[in-house]
Design an enzyme around this catalytic site. Structure first.
Site, PDB file in Angstrom:
ATOM      1  N   GLY A 111      -8.864 -26.011  16.731  1.00 51.24           N
ATOM      2  CA  GLY A 111     -10.212 -25.932  16.175  1.00 51.24           C
ATOM      3  C   GLY A 111     -11.266 -25.332  17.085  1.00 51.24           C
ATOM      4  O   GLY A 111     -12.429 -25.198  16.678  1.00 51.24           O
TER       5      GLY A 111
ATOM      6  N   GLY B   3      -5.152 -22.267  17.668  1.00 46.30           N
ATOM      7  CA  GLY B   3      -4.652 -21.030  17.087  1.00 46.30           C
ATOM      8  C   GLY B   3      -5.660 -19.927  17.346  1.00 46.30           C
ATOM      9  O   GLY B   3      -5.517 -19.106  18.244  1.00 46.30           O
ATOM     10  N   ARG B   4      -6.745 -19.982  16.581  1.00 41.45           N
ATOM     11  CA  ARG B   4      -7.780 -18.954  16.624  1.00 41.45           C
ATOM     12  C   ARG B   4      -8.246 -18.597  18.033  1.00 41.45           C
ATOM     13  O   ARG B   4      -8.374 -17.430  18.391  1.00 41.45           O
ATOM     14  CB  ARG B   4      -8.986 -19.463  15.809  1.00 41.45           C
TER      15      ARG B   4
ATOM     16  N   TYR C  23     -13.669 -17.633   2.929  1.00 43.57           N
ATOM     17  CA  TYR C  23     -14.735 -18.549   3.323  1.00 43.57           C
ATOM     18  C   TYR C  23     -15.940 -17.861   3.942  1.00 43.57           C
ATOM     19  O   TYR C  23     -16.451 -18.296   4.972  1.00 43.57           O
ATOM     20  CB  TYR C  23     -14.249 -19.716   4.208  1.00 43.57           C
TER      21      TYR C  23
ATOM     22  N   CYS D 247      -9.773  -4.693  -6.394  1.00 41.19           N
ATOM     23  CA  CYS D 247     -10.565  -4.922  -7.601  1.00 41.19           C
ATOM     24  C   CYS D 247     -11.040  -6.366  -7.695  1.00 41.19           C
ATOM     25  O   CYS D 247     -10.573  -7.133  -8.556  1.00 41.19           O
ATOM     26  CB  CYS D 247      -9.753  -4.544  -8.832  1.00 41.19           C
ATOM     27  N   GLU D 248     -11.889  -6.765  -6.799  1.00 44.53           N
ATOM     28  CA  GLU D 248     -12.511  -8.088  -6.782  1.00 44.53           C
ATOM     29  C   GLU D 248     -13.885  -7.909  -6.139  1.00 44.53           C
ATOM     30  O   GLU D 248     -13.995  -7.233  -5.113  1.00 44.53           O
ATOM     31  CB  GLU D 248     -11.725  -9.079  -5.899  1.00 44.53           C
TER      32      GLU D 248
ATOM     33  N   TYR E  15      -5.700 -15.332  11.771  1.00 44.18           N
ATOM     34  CA  TYR E  15      -5.810 -15.480  10.314  1.00 44.18           C
ATOM     35  C   TYR E  15      -6.144 -14.143   9.656  1.00 44.18           C
ATOM     36  O   TYR E  15      -6.919 -14.090   8.691  1.00 44.18           O
ATOM     37  CB  TYR E  15      -6.843 -16.576   9.955  1.00 44.18           C
TER      38      TYR E  15
HETATM   39  C1  PLP Z   1      -2.590 -28.935  11.902  1.00 45.36           C
HETATM   40  C2  PLP Z   1      -3.298 -27.752  12.468  1.00 45.36           C
HETATM   41  N1  PLP Z   1      -3.270 -27.569  13.796  1.00 45.36           N
HETATM   42  C3  PLP Z   1      -3.872 -26.516  14.380  1.00 45.36           C
HETATM   43  C4  PLP Z   1      -4.569 -25.581  13.627  1.00 45.36           C
HETATM   44  C5  PLP Z   1      -5.200 -24.428  14.342  1.00 45.36           C
HETATM   45  O1  PLP Z   1      -6.570 -24.415  14.240  1.00 45.36           O
HETATM   46  P1  PLP Z   1      -7.432 -23.324  15.013  1.00 45.36           P
HETATM   47  O2  PLP Z   1      -6.873 -22.001  14.678  1.00 45.36           O
HETATM   48  O3  PLP Z   1      -8.791 -23.510  14.505  1.00 45.36           O
HETATM   49  O4  PLP Z   1      -7.339 -23.631  16.466  1.00 45.36           O
HETATM   50  C6  PLP Z   1      -4.655 -25.750  12.254  1.00 45.36           C
HETATM   51  C7  PLP Z   1      -5.426 -24.775  11.453  1.00 45.36           C
HETATM   52  O5  PLP Z   1      -5.572 -24.821  10.290  1.00 45.36           O
HETATM   53  C8  PLP Z   1      -3.993 -26.865  11.661  1.00 45.36           C
HETATM   54  O6  PLP Z   1      -4.034 -27.053  10.336  1.00 45.36           O
END
Ligand code: PLP
Length: 439
Positions: free
Chosen positions: A251, A290-291, A335, A366-367, A393
């Site tokens: 997150g 992740g992000r 989003y 086409c949206e 993503y």
């Molecule tokens: C269970 C879980 N862990 C980790 C992440 C990774 O989140 P982020 O990309 O915001 O760090 C997500 C993202 O949806 C998730 O659902």
């Protein structure tokens, strides 16, 4: 991707030697990623643990490309996966089973079986997301004659407004489908304890993941505090000798242009402090970013197909129609995310004094939601543009809607292309669709 402009106004990758992006645009749309910057991001995050035992379980859903996962595995990252296919990518890219956690509210039996079959003991932890899932996992463990290591993913019921992120990416509130509701944690622990006594399950972790793209540490730390309180009461049962980690989720936000004061390492520092205050330093921290590891280190290159001018309420509007659409980069449609868009080449005359005008950048799908928003760009429309901060993503959410093929991907290291994948084949899509009709 670290970028700058060379003397002729071309956007360049600042790895050595500088590589102009225009040399990469033989096929668009194309994602370009900087593997060096991704590796550096992982090193900076890991350094925040100051040598203590920890696991950075990279959330593969953000970017599942082999070169990316391999790069992060080589930096010592594990993986957080959400499907059997992602599990196979993580293991295939060199992540040890012992460094994989598997989240998800609806894991199929065959996916649980794959998690249990990995390595000598199965993966590090199957993340339990409901009380109902516990018996299912235990049954698969029984069938595999293995003990399933599990972690309970708690939904700490943080108030939605306390999570400083978009509603669609907030997951730790009480209306979300994710995690074991806070009020059900005691029942989940009872059930896990029962299966543990039969050798089917071992509780190795407790975790939460409350949302994505946090630009302040407050909501993240609040959720961690709740998790740590629950961990203390679990430990007070004296029944979970295998418990070894606390997982505070992913997150960590990135700067999409509106700022993100904390670095990912600041989240780690804040949560380590909170864990010490809870007296839980004996348990290792696990995080699932992740992000923040990949988002800022990818761009989506796109060709301008044409422009159009209309009058909206008497005011002229300039449209820039590009060959990348919501099928290639879904975040704006999904989003309302805003990705900065810059020209790949600024004409030298404009490179000196650019008078930008507002262009509404849209894709070919086409949206109405296939719309990347308003962007300041030179009055003379550029030939090519780069959509920034598209490393997370982006490709992983791409679809074939409107018969559009998957975009190409290009991987850079040390200023050179070290891997690339071709764009999908539109003709193959046509054949596949027609084959169904004539079967
Ligand atoms: C269970 C879980 N862990 C980790 C992440 C990774 O989140 P982020 O990309 O915001 O760090 C997500 C993202 O949806 C998730 O659902």
């Amino acid at each position: 991707v670290p970028t700058s402009r060379d003397a002729s106004g071309r956007l360049t990758f600042t790895g050595a030697p500088a590589l102009p992006f225009v040399e990469l645009v033989e096929s668009t749309p194309a994602y370009v990623y900087d593997l060096d910057a991704i590796a550096a991001e992982a090193r900076e995050l890991k350094a925040a643990f100051e040598g203590e035992e920890h696991l950075v379980a990279y959330a593969v859903k953000a970017n599942s490309a082999g070169p990316v996962v391999r790069t992060l595995a080589a930096e010592g990252c594990g993986a957080d996966v959400v499907s059997g296919a992602e599990l196979a990518v993580a293991l295939g890219a060199g992540v040890a089973p012992d460094a994989v956690v598997y989240s998800g509210v609806a894991k199929r039996d065959d996916e649980l079986d794959a998690a249990l079959a990995a390595g000598e003991r199965g993966i590090l932890a199957i993340q339990i997301e409901s009380v109902e899932e516990i018996d299912r996992v235990a049954a698969r463990a029984r069938a595999a004659r293995r003990c399933a290591r599990v972690s309970i993913r708690v939904n700490p019921a943080v108030e939605r407004h306390a999570l400083d992120t978009h509603d669609h990416i907030a997951t730790g509130h009480d209306e979300a489908k994710f995690g074991v509701p806070r009020g059900d944690v005691a029942a989940a622990l009872d059930l896990v304890q029962l299966h543990a006594s039969r050798g089917e399950l071992a509780l190795v972790g407790l975790g939460c993941h409350v949302g994505s793209q946090f630009t302040s540490t407050d909501g993240y730390v609040d959720a961690a505090r709740t998790l740590f309180g629950l961990a203390r009461s679990a430990l007070s049962r004296g029944a979970f000798a295998d418990l070894r980690f606390l997982d505070t989720g992913g997150g960590f936000g990135i700067d999409y242009g509106e700022g993100c004061p904390p670095r990912p390492a600041d989240f780690i520092k804040a949560v380590r402090k909170e864990r010490a205050a809870a007296g839980l330093d004996a348990l290792a921290l696990l995080v699932e970013p992740g992000r923040s590891l990949v988002g800022a280190h990818g761009v989506l290159l796109s060709r301008v197909i044409q422009t159009k001018t209309t009058l909206a309420g008497g005011v002229p509007r300039r449209w820039l129609m590009i060959d990348a659409g919501m099928n290639d980069l879904m975040r704006p449609a999904l989003y309302q995310a805003h990705h900065r868009i810059v020209p790949l080449v600024i004409q030298p005359r404009e490179a000196v004094a650019v008078t930008d005008v507002a262009w509404r950048v849209v894709g070919p799908v086409c949206e109405s939601s296939d719309d990347f928003g308003l962007h300041p760009l030179p009055e003379t429309a550029p030939d090519h543009v780069a959509l920034l901060d598209a490393g997370a993503y982006g490709f992983t959410m791409a679809s074939r809607y409107n018969g559009r093929p998957a975009p190409a991907e290009i991987f850079l290291r040390g200023g050179a292309v070290v891997a690339r994948s071709a764009a999908g084949d539109a003709r193959a899509w046509v054949e596949e669709r027609l084959r169904i009709a004539s079967a």
